[in-house]
Structures are given as structure tokens and as C-alpha cells.
Design a protein around this motif. Structure first.
Motif, PDB file in Angstrom:
ATOM      1  N   GLU A  98       0.829  -1.200   0.000  1.00 57.32           N
ATOM      2  CA  GLU A  98       0.000   0.000   0.000  1.00 57.32           C
ATOM      3  C   GLU A  98       0.869   1.257   0.000  1.00 57.32           C
ATOM      4  O   GLU A  98       2.081   1.203   0.213  1.00 57.32           O
ATOM      5  CB  GLU A  98      -0.928  -0.007   1.213  1.00 57.32           C
ATOM      6  N   ASN A  99       0.231   2.400  -0.224  1.00 57.11           N
ATOM      7  CA  ASN A  99       0.930   3.678  -0.228  1.00 57.11           C
ATOM      8  C   ASN A  99       1.273   4.111   1.197  1.00 57.11           C
ATOM      9  O   ASN A  99       0.563   3.776   2.139  1.00 57.11           O
ATOM     10  CB  ASN A  99       0.075   4.747  -0.918  1.00 57.11           C
ATOM     11  N   HIS A 100       2.361   4.879   1.314  1.00 55.38           N
ATOM     12  CA  HIS A 100       2.859   5.301   2.619  1.00 55.38           C
ATOM     13  C   HIS A 100       3.034   6.813   2.673  1.00 55.38           C
ATOM     14  O   HIS A 100       3.326   7.455   1.659  1.00 55.38           O
ATOM     15  CB  HIS A 100       4.227   4.680   2.920  1.00 55.38           C
ATOM     16  N   SER A 171       7.537   3.734  -5.702  1.00 58.64           N
ATOM     17  CA  SER A 171       8.073   5.025  -6.128  1.00 58.64           C
ATOM     18  C   SER A 171       8.203   5.932  -4.918  1.00 58.64           C
ATOM     19  O   SER A 171       7.334   5.941  -4.038  1.00 58.64           O
ATOM     20  CB  SER A 171       7.158   5.670  -7.163  1.00 58.64           C
ATOM     21  N   LEU A 172       9.280   6.706  -4.879  1.00 59.78           N
ATOM     22  CA  LEU A 172       9.559   7.593  -3.753  1.00 59.78           C
ATOM     23  C   LEU A 172       9.471   9.042  -4.213  1.00 59.78           C
ATOM     24  O   LEU A 172      10.094   9.428  -5.209  1.00 59.78           O
ATOM     25  CB  LEU A 172      10.949   7.300  -3.180  1.00 59.78           C
ATOM     26  N   SER A 195       5.469   6.314  -1.916  1.00 61.27           N
ATOM     27  CA  SER A 195       5.675   6.921  -0.601  1.00 61.27           C
ATOM     28  C   SER A 195       5.862   8.418  -0.792  1.00 61.27           C
ATOM     29  O   SER A 195       6.683   8.847  -1.612  1.00 61.27           O
ATOM     30  CB  SER A 195       6.918   6.344   0.088  1.00 61.27           C
ATOM     31  N   LEU A 196       5.090   9.212  -0.043  1.00 64.38           N
ATOM     32  CA  LEU A 196       5.246  10.659  -0.031  1.00 64.38           C
ATOM     33  C   LEU A 196       6.075  11.023   1.197  1.00 64.38           C
ATOM     34  O   LEU A 196       5.708  10.677   2.329  1.00 64.38           O
ATOM     35  CB  LEU A 196       3.887  11.347   0.023  1.00 64.38           C
ATOM     36  N   ILE A 197       7.185  11.711   0.976  1.00 67.78           N
ATOM     37  CA  ILE A 197       8.187  11.916   2.025  1.00 67.78           C
ATOM     38  C   ILE A 197       8.265  13.398   2.376  1.00 67.78           C
ATOM     39  O   ILE A 197       8.434  14.250   1.494  1.00 67.78           O
ATOM     40  CB  ILE A 197       9.569  11.415   1.548  1.00 67.78           C
ATOM     41  N   PHE A 198       8.156  13.685   3.663  1.00 72.50           N
ATOM     42  CA  PHE A 198       8.170  15.070   4.139  1.00 72.50           C
ATOM     43  C   PHE A 198       9.189  15.208   5.271  1.00 72.50           C
ATOM     44  O   PHE A 198       9.387  14.295   6.071  1.00 72.50           O
ATOM     45  CB  PHE A 198       6.784  15.484   4.638  1.00 72.50           C
ATOM     46  N   GLY A 199       9.786  16.397   5.356  1.00 68.08           N
ATOM     47  CA  GLY A 199      10.832  16.624   6.340  1.00 68.08           C
ATOM     48  C   GLY A 199      10.354  17.353   7.580  1.00 68.08           C
ATOM     49  O   GLY A 199       9.167  17.587   7.793  1.00 68.08           O
ATOM     50  N   ASN A 200      11.328  17.757   8.388  1.00 71.29           N
ATOM     51  CA  ASN A 200      11.078  18.469   9.633  1.00 71.29           C
ATOM     52  C   ASN A 200      10.448  19.836   9.368  1.00 71.29           C
ATOM     53  O   ASN A 200      10.699  20.463   8.344  1.00 71.29           O
ATOM     54  CB  ASN A 200      12.413  18.623  10.379  1.00 71.29           C
TER      55      ASN A 200
END
Length: 242
Positions: A98-100, A171-172, A195-200
């Protein structure tokens, strides 16, 4: 399951936590009843509908309900809180098919809870958290999520590499101020797992994430330097799920 726990103001070292308020308590009872130790009710609680729902769920799952005015008053942080759920902390696994959502070093509890709620709302039910990071079981996170935390698969990782090694084929998409492709112009494969990646909140993602998958920028005017993390995550989730 030891239901006889000391009712003190929450601390991260505890093996249990609290839901503050009727709505998150009901979500806890609906979605994680096996981890509920007890429910505390204040005598001033005057919503027959909420009392009926809480009472019915507790009877169904054999969960004790206590009328405990002093305990509720000691644990709550607002005077209009009349129901508190006490639950043991638990672990679960992400679904690699699944998506993350991936949060790298999130530090704000309100943002964390809002992102969880938004993610559940858009049907993304897996959250990877790269440490150091905020405590997902802090009652402030639980309340900001409006109890949607209890529908989420989540896991902490020591590093992004540790997450990537176990995330499966996907996919990242790191969201960065220096992202290579504007979100509005992104073209991607239909049916991909991502995966949708987000920072601080303060620092965003390190520059090294520009080489991770396909980096994305959310374009906005130069009248601001960046978007709030929870808002950026919400925009990203909307675009990817619409």
C-alpha cells in the motif's frame, strides 16, 4: 493485560497513554478495543448519545468503565473533557503493498496528528516515522488526529535507509523546496505504489533527498518562504489521490 495502572499525567516512558475527550475515546474503542485498559467518565458528562456509544462498546468488549471525577480532572488539560480512554501502547507493521506517508524527524505534535487525520481521510493508512521524532502516543497527537491514529499502521525507523530497506518496491517522492518537478506538472504511472516523504517543520528534508526517487516542489508565491508541514502534506495527498 494489567488494567490497574497509575493514573498520572502522561509521560513518554509510560507503557500506556490516554485519549482525552469522548470522540477520540470512541474511535479508540471502535478500532483498537483489544488495547483499551479502561474508560474514565466524569459525572458532568451530559451527552446521552456519547454515553450510550461508549457504554455499548465497553460492554461488547468487556472493558471496565469507571465514574472517576478526580481522575478525569487530574488528567485532562481542558475543563470540557469528560471522557478519557486509558490504553496500552502497541506496535504494528506497514503494509508494503500500500501507499505510505513518510515523516522524517517531525517535531510538532499538532502537525503529526493533523497529518494522520488527513492521511486517513485520503485513504493512506500507513505512516513511517524516522527518528528522532515526536511521540505518536502523546495525548496531544491523539487528540489532533481526532482518534484517527487508531486506524493507522505506523512504525518508527532509526533512519530513512532502514525504512527504504523494508518498504518494498515503490516510487519515492520527497517534497522539497528544491524539488526538481512542480507537483502540478508531475506525470506518474497509473496504479503505482508510492511513498510521499516530508521533512522536519523547521529544516525540511536534507539536500541528499534530491537523489531519492523523484523530488517534488509545491510552487507558491515568494511572499512566504515555505508552507506549513501539515498543509504541504495535505496538498500532496490530495494531488496523489484525486
Amino acid at each position: 493485560m494489567n488494567r490497574d495502572v497509575q493514573l498520572k499525567k502522561y509521560a513518554k516512558k509510560f507503557e500506556y497513554s490516554y485519549t482525552l475527550g469522548a470522540f477520540p475515546t470512541i474511535e479508540l474503542l471502535k478500532n483498537q478495543p483489544d488495547h483499551v485498559l479502561k474508560v474514565l467518565l466524569h459525572p458532568d458528562m451530559n451527552s446521552p448519545e456519547q454515553l450510550e456509544i461508549i457504554g455499548g462498546l465497553c460492554r461488547e468488549h468487556g472493558i471496565p468503565v469507571e465514574r472517576a471525577a478526580k481522575a478525569v480532572e487530574k488528567l485532562r488539560d481542558k475543563e470540557n473533557i469528560f471522557a478519557i480512554g486509558v490504553f496500552e501502547k502497541y506496535t504494528n507493521q506497514l503494509n508494503p503493498k500500500e501507499n505510505h506517508i513518510v515523516l522524517v524527524n517531525p517535531s510538532d505534535m499538532g502537525n503529526m496528528g493533523t497529518i494522520i487525520r488527513t492521511s486517513i481521510g485520503f485513504g493512506i493508512r500507513n505512516l513511517a516515522i524516522v527518528e528522532p521524532a515526536v511521540d505518536i502516543f502523546n495525548p496531544r497527537v491523539v487528540r489532533a488526529s481526532m482518534g484517527s491514529l487508531f486506524q493507522m499502521n505506523f512504525r518508527y525507523y532509526d533512519s530513512f535507509e532502514a525504512y527504504r530497506d523494508t518498504a518494498g518496491n515503490r516510487s519515492l517522492y520527497p517534497f522539497m523546496l528544491k524539488g526538481a518537478v512542480p507537483l502540478q506538472e508531475l506525470r506518474r504511472d497509473a496504479g503505482e505504489t508510492y511513498s510521499l516523504i516530508f521533512g522536519n517543520e523547521a529544516t525540511g528534508l536534507p539536500d541528499s533527498f534530491a537523489d531519492v526517487g523523484q523530488s517534488i516542489v509545491i510552487r507558491h508565491t515568494d511572499h512566504i518562504d515555505s508552507l506549513n508541514l501539515a498543509l504541504a502534506a495535505g496538498i500532496g495527498m490530495y494531488e496523489f489521490t484525486k
